[in-house]
Design a protein around this motif. Structure first.
Motif, PDB file in Angstrom:
ATOM      1  N   ASP A   1      49.315   5.889  -3.915  1.00  0.00           N
ATOM      2  CA  ASP A   1      49.928   6.364  -2.678  1.00  0.00           C
ATOM      3  C   ASP A   1      51.179   5.527  -2.444  1.00  0.00           C
ATOM      4  O   ASP A   1      51.101   4.349  -2.131  1.00  0.00           O
ATOM      5  N   VAL A   2      52.341   6.152  -2.620  1.00  0.00           N
ATOM      6  CA  VAL A   2      53.601   5.425  -2.450  1.00  0.00           C
ATOM      7  C   VAL A   2      54.228   5.696  -1.089  1.00  0.00           C
ATOM      8  O   VAL A   2      55.345   5.254  -0.818  1.00  0.00           O
TER       9      VAL A   2
ATOM     10  N   PHE B   1      57.997   8.154  -1.753  1.00  0.00           N
ATOM     11  CA  PHE B   1      57.705   9.171  -2.758  1.00  0.00           C
ATOM     12  C   PHE B   1      58.956   9.727  -3.448  1.00  0.00           C
ATOM     13  O   PHE B   1      59.023   9.728  -4.680  1.00  0.00           O
ATOM     14  N   PRO B   2      59.981  10.206  -2.714  1.00  0.00           N
ATOM     15  CA  PRO B   2      61.153  10.772  -3.400  1.00  0.00           C
ATOM     16  C   PRO B   2      61.831   9.752  -4.329  1.00  0.00           C
ATOM     17  O   PRO B   2      62.170  10.076  -5.471  1.00  0.00           O
TER      18      PRO B   2
ATOM     19  N   GLY C   1      52.591  10.886  -1.854  1.00  0.00           N
ATOM     20  CA  GLY C   1      53.177  10.235  -0.683  1.00  0.00           C
ATOM     21  C   GLY C   1      53.800  11.276   0.219  1.00  0.00           C
ATOM     22  O   GLY C   1      53.435  12.451   0.166  1.00  0.00           O
ATOM     23  N   GLN C   2      54.764  10.855   1.016  1.00  0.00           N
ATOM     24  CA  GLN C   2      55.399  11.751   1.976  1.00  0.00           C
ATOM     25  C   GLN C   2      56.833  12.048   1.555  1.00  0.00           C
ATOM     26  O   GLN C   2      57.531  11.173   1.066  1.00  0.00           O
ATOM     27  N   ALA C   3      57.228  13.285   1.794  1.00  0.00           N
ATOM     28  CA  ALA C   3      58.609  13.730   1.579  1.00  0.00           C
ATOM     29  C   ALA C   3      58.886  14.849   2.568  1.00  0.00           C
ATOM     30  O   ALA C   3      58.006  15.674   2.829  1.00  0.00           O
TER      31      ALA C   3
END
Length: 155
Positions: A103-104, A108-109, A127-129
Motif C-alpha cells: 500500500d503506497v 501511487f501515481p 494506493g490512491q490516485a
C-alpha cells in the motif's frame, strides 16, 4: 428528487422517490414509509449507486444517496441477500488484489511511474490516485485499475 433503494426488516426490497433526503428522514421518522409487501414501517436504505447524468444532453446534477446513520438502519436489514453476495464478492476481490501488494497510499501515481520506467523494482502496489492521475497513467501506457472500496459496515 432522490430515488432510494429501501428494504424492510423482513428483507423485502423496494424503491421510492423523495423530494429530498430531509423529506425521506422526516417520512421515515413519522412512520409514513412502509414496505409494499408486508406493510412494515421499519425500513432503511440499501446500497445505492449515484445517477450519473450523460454529458451533452442538458445534464442534471446526479442524485446521490446519503449514507444512513446508525440509528436509521435496523441491524438485521443492513442489506438484501443479493447485496450481501455482491459485498462478499467485492471484499474477496479486494483481498485477492491486495494480498502481497504494498500500500503506497497517495504516492501511487509516482510509484507506478517509477516502476514503469525502470527506476524502481516492479512489484504489486495499490494506493490512491485521482481520476485525472489515473487517466494520465493510462495515457502513458501504465496499466492501472480501480479496486472495490474497502469494507465498511455502514455502506
Amino acid at each position: 428528487m432522490i430515488r432510494y433503494t429501501l428494504a424492510c426488516e423482513a428483507g423485502h426490497g423496494f424503491e421510492s422517490w423523495f423530494p429530498s433526503s430531509d423529506s425521506y428522514d422526516d417520512q421515515v421518522a413519522r412512520g409514513f414509509v412502509t414496505c409494499p409487501v408486508c406493510g412494515s414501517a421499519r425500513v432503511g436504505k440499501g446500497m445505492m449507486a449515484p445517477a450519473i447524468a450523460r454529458s451533452g444532453r442538458g445534464a442534471e446534477a446526479p442524485a446521490v444517496a446519503t449514507p444512513p446513520q446508525p440509528a436509521e438502519v435496523v441491524p438485521q436489514l443492513a442489506t438484501t441477500e443479493p447485496e450481501q453476495r455482491l459485498r462478499a464478492l467485492m471484499q474477496a476481490l479486494r483481498a485477492e488484489a491486495t494480498k502481497g501488494a504494498d500500500d503506497v497510499g497517495p504516492r501511487f501515481p509516482e510509484e507506478a511511474r517509477r516502476m514503469h520506467y525502470g527506476e524502481a523494482e516492479t512489484r504489486a502496489i495499490y494506493g490512491q490516485a485521482s481520476l485525472d492521475e489515473a487517466r494520465a497513467l493510462l495515457d502513458e501506457g501504465i496499466a492501472v485499475a480501480p479496486l472495490p472500496p474497502a469494507p465498511d459496515e455502514r455502506h
